[in-house]
Structures are given as C-alpha cells and as structure tokens.
Design an enzyme around this catalytic site. Structure first.
Site, PDB file in Angstrom:
ATOM      1  N   LYS A  78      -9.381  -0.983  41.156  1.00  0.00           N
ATOM      2  CA  LYS A  78      -9.849  -0.540  42.670  1.00  0.00           C
ATOM      3  C   LYS A  78      -8.572   0.287  43.319  1.00  0.00           C
ATOM      4  O   LYS A  78      -7.417  -0.106  43.070  1.00  0.00           O
ATOM      5  CB  LYS A  78     -10.238  -1.711  43.486  1.00  0.00           C
ATOM      6  CG  LYS A  78     -10.847  -1.890  44.631  1.00  0.00           C
ATOM      7  CD  LYS A  78     -11.252  -2.926  45.135  1.00  0.00           C
ATOM      8  CE  LYS A  78     -11.625  -3.256  46.646  1.00  0.00           C
ATOM      9  NZ  LYS A  78     -11.841  -4.580  47.007  1.00  0.00           N
ATOM     10  N   SER A 153     -16.888  -4.923  48.689  1.00  0.00           N
ATOM     11  CA  SER A 153     -16.229  -3.550  48.663  1.00  0.00           C
ATOM     12  C   SER A 153     -15.725  -3.103  47.427  1.00  0.00           C
ATOM     13  O   SER A 153     -15.459  -1.837  47.430  1.00  0.00           O
ATOM     14  CB  SER A 153     -15.107  -4.062  49.776  1.00  0.00           C
ATOM     15  OG  SER A 153     -14.145  -4.554  49.068  1.00  0.00           O
ATOM     16  N   SER A 177     -16.189  -9.646  47.772  1.00  0.00           N
ATOM     17  CA  SER A 177     -16.159  -8.297  47.114  1.00  0.00           C
ATOM     18  C   SER A 177     -15.889  -8.212  45.771  1.00  0.00           C
ATOM     19  O   SER A 177     -16.149  -6.849  45.268  1.00  0.00           O
ATOM     20  CB  SER A 177     -14.965  -7.398  47.875  1.00  0.00           C
ATOM     21  OG  SER A 177     -15.270  -7.334  49.300  1.00  0.00           O
TER      22      SER A 177
HETATM   23  N1  GLN Z   1     -17.832  -8.184  53.060  1.00  0.00           N
HETATM   24  C1  GLN Z   1     -16.741  -8.995  53.484  1.00  0.00           C
HETATM   25  C2  GLN Z   1     -15.970  -7.958  54.604  1.00  0.00           C
HETATM   26  O1  GLN Z   1     -16.501  -7.183  55.058  1.00  0.00           O
HETATM   27  C3  GLN Z   1     -15.792  -9.152  52.217  1.00  0.00           C
HETATM   28  C4  GLN Z   1     -14.966  -8.039  52.178  1.00  0.00           C
HETATM   29  C5  GLN Z   1     -14.067  -8.299  50.806  1.00  0.00           C
HETATM   30  O2  GLN Z   1     -14.088  -9.205  50.075  1.00  0.00           O
HETATM   31  N2  GLN Z   1     -13.033  -7.391  50.558  1.00  0.00           N
HETATM   32  O3  GLN Z   1     -14.911  -8.448  54.948  1.00  0.00           O
END
Ligand code: GLN
Length: 487
Positions: A78, A153, A177
């Site tokens: 990532k 994400s 994510s």
């Molecule tokens: N969807 C969650 C957020 O927007 C988690 C994101 C993540 O785990 N990086 O914060």
C-alpha cells in the site's frame, strides 16, 4: 494454469522444484497488470526496474541454496508505507513527488526475505475511507465488477491480489481497511494485534489504531505474509517486545472451541445475503465440532461514534507535519503562514480536510473532555467488555461488512453512510486485538462475502486456527474472470 493464479504456497513449491523462476513470476504479474490496470487502477506506481532487479537477485539467492518462504514471490505494498527512492504518496496531492529516504520496517523485512515488491497500491487519501474513492489519483475498481468499489482504504492492495497483478499484498487497518476490502474482493485479510507489526515508515493516520497486515488468497498465504513481517522493532515505540506468535503452522480445526457470535455486530443492519451466508457458516462450524454461543458486547454499538472522534483527533495531530516545508507539495505564499495554508488547502482532499477539522475541534480547549475524553472512556469500556466476552468464548465472530461491494458514488454524498461500512470492523481496532476476514461465498450477483473472526490480543495462532477452520467449511468464491475486467 496461469502463474498469476497460483497461491503463494504453490508458487513457492514450483520455485523449489525449478518449475518456474522469480523472473517468470514477475513477468506474469506485470503482464496481468498491463491487461487489467487501465480498468482497475490497483497500482499508483509499478516499480519495473526495482522489481526486475529483486527478481533476478531472488533467483540467484535460490541458486545459492536460500529458501525463505517469500523468496521470489511478487507482492504489492500500500502506498502509505515508505519505499526508499520509490514515490510514496498516501494517495494525497500533498505528497506528490515525495521520494522517501528510507524503507518502512515492513518493506525492509520483505526485501530481506527476498520478496519482489512489484509496486505501490492505491488507497483512500491517508487511508481515510471505505471505498478507495478518496484517492487524489482516481479510484480503484473491483475486479469482480468494475462498476463497484473494491472497498477501502486498502482497495488497491486487495484489487491487485484478486486480479493477479500480485500474489499477495499488504495494507493498513485503522478501522477496517484490510478486512473490509478483503471481504469485497474475495480475499483473506488480517489485522494483527496492535504492536505485532512495526509501524515504522507507515504514514500515520491514527497512531493508536493503525496496524499493517496481509492480504492473501488463502489462509496459508496470509500466514506466510504475516510471519515475514511480524516481530519486535526498536524503531517503533509501540512495538510488542515479547515473543512473536508465528502462525504458519497454526492448525487444529474448530473442534472443542467456543465460538461466540457477537450479537451487536451480527443482527441489525446486515443485508440478507450477508446474514444468511454468515449463519450457514456458523452452522457448519458447529457441525465441525465448535461449540457456538451467543455473546453480547453492548459497547460495540458505541464504537463507531468513539472511533470518529479518536481517529480524527489523532489524524489532526499527525497531519500537521504536511506543511509545505518538509515533504512533497509546496504552494508559494507571501508569508510562511500563507504558504502553509495554501499548501494544505490545495494538497488535502475533502475527506481529509473534514477529519482534520473534526479532530481539531474535538481536541480544542473546552471541548476536549466532552468529546475526546468521552470517546476514550468508551474505548476503555469496549476493551473491558471484550475481555469479559473472551471469558465466555475462545474467539468471536460476525459478518465482516453489512453489505457486499457497493457501486461507485453510492455513499460519497453521505459520509455517515460510508462510515457505516466499518461498523463491524472498528471495535477490533479500538480493542487492539487481532481480527481477520475470510471469504465464505458470494451473493446472488456473484459478489464475495466475508466472515470476521476476532481473538484475544496476541492469540494470532488461535485466530489462524479458526481462520483455517472457516476456510475449510466455506462455500467457493470463484476467481474474477478477465473478460469482465478488460471491458
Ligand atoms: N473506513 C475507516 C475510516 O475511514 C477506516 C479506515 C482505515 O482502516 N484506514 O477511517
């Protein structure tokens, strides 16, 4: 069979038997990427030269007798983990042009293991989002249906492994994510115990919640990927310094285990197709000898609200470093202040701006205790309630997500509905315990469904044992087909 469809375990056997080489595996995944990337956009950067060099070196190391589990395996990382000399943007315009002078510990360990890092994958800007629609460089598409999101994400890391443009990958999980995109893309995704994998070189979103973890097509692959990067790192002050639980050989089936279905995460608001697949899997675990019980973690209902104070609060502090002076973008101004504010308003997208504002507000004098302090108290309640739930069950389970992959734009107009995608995954980040998603079948439209398993802190071996038991009883999830992807 195309080399890109191999599991890591099978690719490794072929490498050991001289039936393929690291150079061939890399060529196969790069060919696949050239077929699929125009549509999917899983990668922000493919490091053609660096990967080719790593593949040649891996073949040389193997010829010299080395047999590290990931030696010669093409993996993706990532783009919020630093890679020396290779662009690292966290999908933000504010980091456009940033070339890190150092490798994240995870990247360093992968290189030492001889893994071939194909490139850097797309994400929601600074990992804030649930669909990979918040990337400053354009969204990633779901390999099962390109009108739908891959989740987020870490959507790029999930799409790459599902599509075959990598055999395994790494994401970061602050509120879901890794597990949520794993569920949407038919993969095994796993968030380790907080502190098990070093965060050194992971561009911080919410430091008390962020963890790096793997995506694999099978539980065995996820285990190899986790073992390669876990373990103490003196460069991360929150790194766990005790003995590292290694998971490659964690097995034993579900027989005799107490599996707790978390009521608050499995009943309300879950789509029928997901709820049905979940309960069929629970029944099969019971047939396989597990002792299924229902447990309640009442404070789990408050987790989303607490998370959306704690994560923005931490992000508002962490993102203060992007000021036009030290990294990436600078928009000139007459004074230092006007330069900084122009850089930030140009460099940050709308979701990041919303979080920084929310977090700054929640931490401001006069509001601190009412918002941040209250959220921390809820977090403590969640930790305690999970501790007592683990007295009644060895592992806890729920669906990973309330729905399968949704269409582009379905939730972008309403941040709260987007935030709800992580309602089942966020409690584990607040509690700090390990948690994984294993694919258990598809809905009527052929979209994958994920099953979440949670275990007490540092019980990764128990978690992987149950992940294997779930995989053994799951309904099949076919690999995506490429006629669909290439259109
Ligand atoms: N969807 C969650 C957020 O927007 C988690 C994101 C993540 O785990 N990086 O914060």
């Amino acid at each position: 069979m195309n080399l890109v469809d191999l599991t890591i375990a099978d690719a490794r056997r072929m490498l050991q038997q001289g039936e393929t080489t690291a150079v061939e595996l890399l060529e196969a995944v790069v060919d696949r990427a050239s077929l699929t990337e125009a549509d999917l956009h899983a990668y922000l950067t493919i490091d053609h030269d660096g990967a080719a060099r790593a593949a040649r070196q891996a073949d040389e190391r193997r010829a010299a007798g080395d047999d590290d589990p990931l030696l010669g395996i093409p993996v993706a990382v990532k783009d919020n983990m630093t890679t020396i000399g290779v662009p690292t943007t966290a999908s933000s315009k504010v980091l456009d042009g940033y070339l890190p002078p150092y490798d994240a510990t995870v990247v360093k360990r992968l290189k030492a293991a001889g893994a071939v890092i194909v490139g850097k994958t797309n994400l929601d800007e600074f990992a804030m989002g649930s669909s990979t629609e918040n990337s400053a460089y354009g969204p990633t598409r779901n390999p099962y249906d390109s009108s739908r999101v891959p989740g987020g994400s870490s959507g790029g890391s999930a799409a790459a492994v599902a599509a075959g443009s990598a055999l395994g990958s790494y994401g970061s999980d602050t509120g879901g994510s890794i597990r949520q995109p794993a569920a949407f893309c038919g993969l095994v995704g796993m968030k380790p115990t907080y502190g098990l994998v070093s965060r050194y070189g992971l561009i911080a979103f919410a430091s008390s919640l962020d963890q790096i973890g793997p995506f694999g097509r099978t539980v065995d692959d996820a285990a190899l990927l986790l073992d390669a990067v876990s373990g103490h790192d003196p460069r991360d002050a929150t790194s766990y310094s005790g003995e590292t639980p290694k998971v490659a050989d964690a097995d034993g089936g579900a027989g005799g285990l107490r599996v707790g279905v978390v009521r608050e995460l499995s009943s309300q608001g879950i789509d029928d197709s997901v709820a049905d697949a979940f309960s069929r899997t629970v029944d099969r675990l019971s047939d396989a000898g597990a002792n299924v019980v229902e447990v309640s973690v009442p404070a789990a209902d408050l987790a989303l609200s607490a998370y959306y104070l704690i994560a923005p609060a931490e992000c508002s502090a962490n993102l203060a470093r992007f000021d036009g002076v030290r990294y990436g973008l600078r928009v000139e101004g007459d004074t230092v202040e006007s330069m900084m504010s122009a850089t930030r308003s140009d460099g940050f997208g709308p979701e990041v701006t919303r979080r920084v504002l929310l977090g700054t507000y929640a931490l401001s004098a006069g509001y601190y205790d009412a918002f941040y302090g209250q959220a921390q108290r809820v977090r403590t309640m969640i930790i305690r309630e999970f501790e007592s739930a683990y007295g009644r069950a060895d592992v806890l389970v729920s669906p990973t997500t309330p729905t399968t992959a949704f269409e582009f734009g379905a939730k972008t107009a309403d941040p709260l509905s987007m935030y709800m995608s992580d309602v089942c995954t966020i409690p584990s980040n607040l509690a700090g315990h390990p948690s994984a998603s294993v694919p258990i079948g598809v809905d009527e439209q052929g979209l994958p469904i994920g099953f979440q398993i949670m275990a007490p802190a540092l019980e990764e071996r128990l978690l992987f044992r149950v992940m294997r038991a779930v995989e053994a009883v799951a309904e099949p999830v076919p690999r995506p087909t490429f006629a669909e992807v290439a259109t």
